[in-house]
Design a protein around this motif. Structure first.
Motif, short mmCIF file in Angstrom:
data_model
loop_
_atom_site.label_atom_id
_atom_site.label_comp_id
_atom_site.label_asym_id
_atom_site.label_seq_id
_atom_site.Cartn_x
_atom_site.Cartn_y
_atom_site.Cartn_z
N TYR A 2 0.77 -1.46 0.00
CA TYR A 2 0.09 0.08 -0.10
C TYR A 2 0.95 1.17 -0.03
CZ TYR A 2 1.12 0.58 4.87
OH TYR A 2 1.79 0.81 6.15
N THR A 3 0.30 2.21 -0.44
CA THR A 3 1.08 3.57 -0.60
C THR A 3 0.07 4.71 -0.77
OG1 THR A 3 2.83 4.65 -1.87
CG2 THR A 3 1.45 3.67 -3.08
N PRO A 4 0.34 5.83 0.00
CA PRO A 4 1.22 6.35 0.72
C PRO A 4 1.03 5.72 2.29
CG PRO A 4 -0.26 7.97 0.67
CD PRO A 4 -0.65 6.95 -0.32
N LYS A 5 2.20 5.50 2.91
CA LYS A 5 2.11 5.18 4.28
C LYS A 5 1.33 6.37 5.32
CE LYS A 5 4.29 1.76 2.77
NZ LYS A 5 4.36 1.49 1.53
N ILE A 6 2.09 7.62 5.19
CA ILE A 6 1.74 8.68 6.08
C ILE A 6 1.39 9.63 4.88
CG2 ILE A 6 3.16 7.81 7.99
CD1 ILE A 6 5.42 9.53 6.73
N LYS A 7 0.89 10.83 5.63
CA LYS A 7 0.51 11.88 5.28
C LYS A 7 1.39 13.18 5.50
CE LYS A 7 -4.39 10.47 5.62
NZ LYS A 7 -5.56 11.01 6.54
N PRO A 8 1.56 14.04 4.60
CA PRO A 8 2.56 15.26 4.86
C PRO A 8 2.29 16.19 6.08
CG PRO A 8 1.47 15.49 2.90
CD PRO A 8 1.20 14.25 3.14
N GLU A 9 1.00 16.30 6.48
CA GLU A 9 0.50 17.07 7.33
C GLU A 9 0.62 16.33 8.95
OE1 GLU A 9 -3.48 15.39 5.67
OE2 GLU A 9 -1.44 15.95 5.04
N ASN A 10 0.93 15.08 8.74
CA ASN A 10 1.27 14.16 10.02
C ASN A 10 2.62 14.09 10.36
OD1 ASN A 10 -1.55 14.01 10.24
ND2 ASN A 10 -1.73 11.80 9.31
N VAL A 11 3.57 14.86 9.45
CA VAL A 11 4.96 14.60 9.59
C VAL A 11 5.53 15.78 10.41
CG1 VAL A 11 7.22 14.45 8.55
CG2 VAL A 11 5.24 13.20 7.81
N VAL A 12 6.44 15.78 11.47
CA VAL A 12 7.33 16.88 12.01
C VAL A 12 8.86 16.65 12.03
CG1 VAL A 12 7.86 18.29 14.04
CG2 VAL A 12 5.42 17.37 13.48
N ILE A 13 9.41 17.33 11.24
CA ILE A 13 10.95 17.13 11.42
C ILE A 13 11.40 18.03 12.32
CG2 ILE A 13 12.92 17.37 9.92
CD1 ILE A 13 11.25 17.16 7.24
N ILE A 14 12.45 17.69 13.00
CA ILE A 14 13.04 18.15 14.16
C ILE A 14 14.64 18.34 14.00
CG2 ILE A 14 13.44 18.44 16.76
CD1 ILE A 14 10.55 17.42 17.07
N GLY A 15 15.43 19.40 14.17
CA GLY A 15 16.87 19.32 13.92
C GLY A 15 17.39 19.68 12.67
N ALA A 16 16.45 20.22 11.57
CA ALA A 16 17.09 20.16 10.31
C ALA A 16 18.11 21.22 10.15
CB ALA A 16 15.97 19.97 9.28
N ARG A 17 19.16 20.78 9.42
CA ARG A 17 20.17 21.89 9.21
C ARG A 17 20.98 21.47 8.07
NH1 ARG A 17 21.58 18.69 13.60
NH2 ARG A 17 23.61 17.76 13.46
N SER A 18 20.61 20.25 7.27
CA SER A 18 21.24 20.02 5.89
C SER A 18 20.18 19.50 5.18
CB SER A 18 22.37 19.17 6.22
OG SER A 18 22.98 18.62 4.76
N LEU A 19 19.62 20.47 4.14
CA LEU A 19 18.37 20.16 2.98
C LEU A 19 18.84 20.57 1.69
CD1 LEU A 19 15.63 21.86 5.19
CD2 LEU A 19 16.17 19.42 4.92
N ASP A 20 18.67 19.60 0.92
CA ASP A 20 19.02 19.74 -0.55
C ASP A 20 17.96 20.55 -1.28
OD1 ASP A 20 21.40 18.18 -0.57
OD2 ASP A 20 20.02 16.36 -0.56
N GLU A 21 18.18 21.14 -2.25
CA GLU A 21 17.08 22.23 -3.04
C GLU A 21 15.95 21.26 -3.33
OE1 GLU A 21 15.39 25.38 -4.27
OE2 GLU A 21 17.37 25.31 -3.19
N GLY A 22 15.92 20.01 -3.66
CA GLY A 22 14.67 19.56 -4.03
C GLY A 22 13.93 19.18 -2.76
#
Length: 300
Positions: A161-181
């Motif tokens: 099955y796909t998708p497993k999760i929804k974008p509004e249910n995600v929280v990213i913590i500690g990001a400091r290295s993100l590619d342009e895409g």
């Protein structure tokens, strides 16, 4: 939090990246005393051992240019089955990595048991790349995108099955290295992100208060995916992709303590421990300490 029975699953996979050593992460974490440290918080702890990965040669998929695509898909499907079985049997699944591509399997095994699974992605990186945006073709930079249903079908369709999760249910913590895409995808999908800028300005307590309130509103379970490179490399040197200026040891313990108090976490994985790059198993020991805080260890 379901804390009566704990199922530990080792996933010693280093196929999602190029730097050897992270396959020894589960062993390093066990050596750091995970069973003894977590024993006070569970009626039963069942260590299922490690999923067999082997020592295959690096194979680059000619069409997608992804490294070890078929093997990463195959091994993550095995992990998804193990995690699924643990959840069905009423055990809290705790997965030990291994590179972060293992989150593809963990989330595939967990998400089918929830209508709205939330995910806390505690990491220096967004792991939102695809074959088109990845500078390296390393799948350990793609598991969050894959779990959102974005990426190669061999990865996105693990578990059937796909998708497993929804974008509004995600929280990213500690990001400091993100590619342009990844930056583009975060804005397109409206993914909630607390970069180091927000952590520095607001403080970890406020970040976690907001994260917990946000996920409590919209999810029926929350998976914690913690990459040890989310912490500063001065404190966690044994990781494959260190990025300076990270979360401190004490901030991370506070985050875990607040998650324990919130009772929202229903599954977890700790990944990217590389003992070859470590100092006296320091990173694995910190991982075990964070797990203990997540499950209820207090200073007093």
């Amino acid at each position: 939090m379901m804390k009566k029975k704990l199922s530990i699953i080792g996933m010693p996979m280093d196929l999602g990246q190029m730097r050897r050593g992270v396959d020894m992460g589960p062993s390093a974490i066990r050596y750091a005393g995970i069973n003894e440290r977590l024993k006070p918080f569970f009626d039963e702890i069942h260590d299922l051992g490690d999923i067999a990965i082997g020592r295959p040669e690096v194979i680059v998929d000619q069409e997608s240019k992804l490294r070890n695509l078929d093997l990463v898909a195959e091994k993550n499907a095995l992990l998804a089955e193990k995690v699924d079985e643990a959840v069905q049997a009423g055990w809290f699944p705790l997965v030990l990595g291994g590179d972060h591509s293992i989150a593809i399997g963990t989330i595939a095994g967990v998400a089918k048991h929830y209508k709205n699974l939330g995910v806390i992605w505690y990491d220096a990186h967004g792991d939102l790349n695809t074959a088109e945006t990845s500078p390296s073709g390393n799948i350990h930079g793609m598991p969050l995108a894959v779990s959102l249903g974005i990426g190669h079908s061999k990865l996105t369709e693990i578990g059937g099955y796909t998708p497993k999760i929804k974008p509004e249910n995600v929280v990213i913590i500690g990001a400091r290295s993100l590619d342009e895409g990844e930056r583009i995808l975060i804005k397109e999908k409206g993914i909630k992100v607390y970069t180091m800028h927000e952590i520095d300005r607001m403080g970890m307590a406020k970040v976690m208060e907001e994260t917990i309130a946000y996920l409590k509103e919209r999810t029926d379970g929350v998976h914690l995916s913690l990459d040890l490179d989310g912490l500063d490399p001065s404190e966690c040197p044994g990781v494959g992709t260190p990025v300076i200026g990270g979360i401190s040891f004490r901030e991370s313990h506070l985050a875990m303590e607040m998650l324990e108090e919130s009772k929202i976490i229903t599954s977890a994985e700790f990944v990217e421990v590389n003992p070859i790059l470590d100092e006296k198993n320091k990173t694995a020991s910190i991982a075990v300490g964070l797990m203990a805080s997540l499950f209820g260890e207090k200073l007093l």
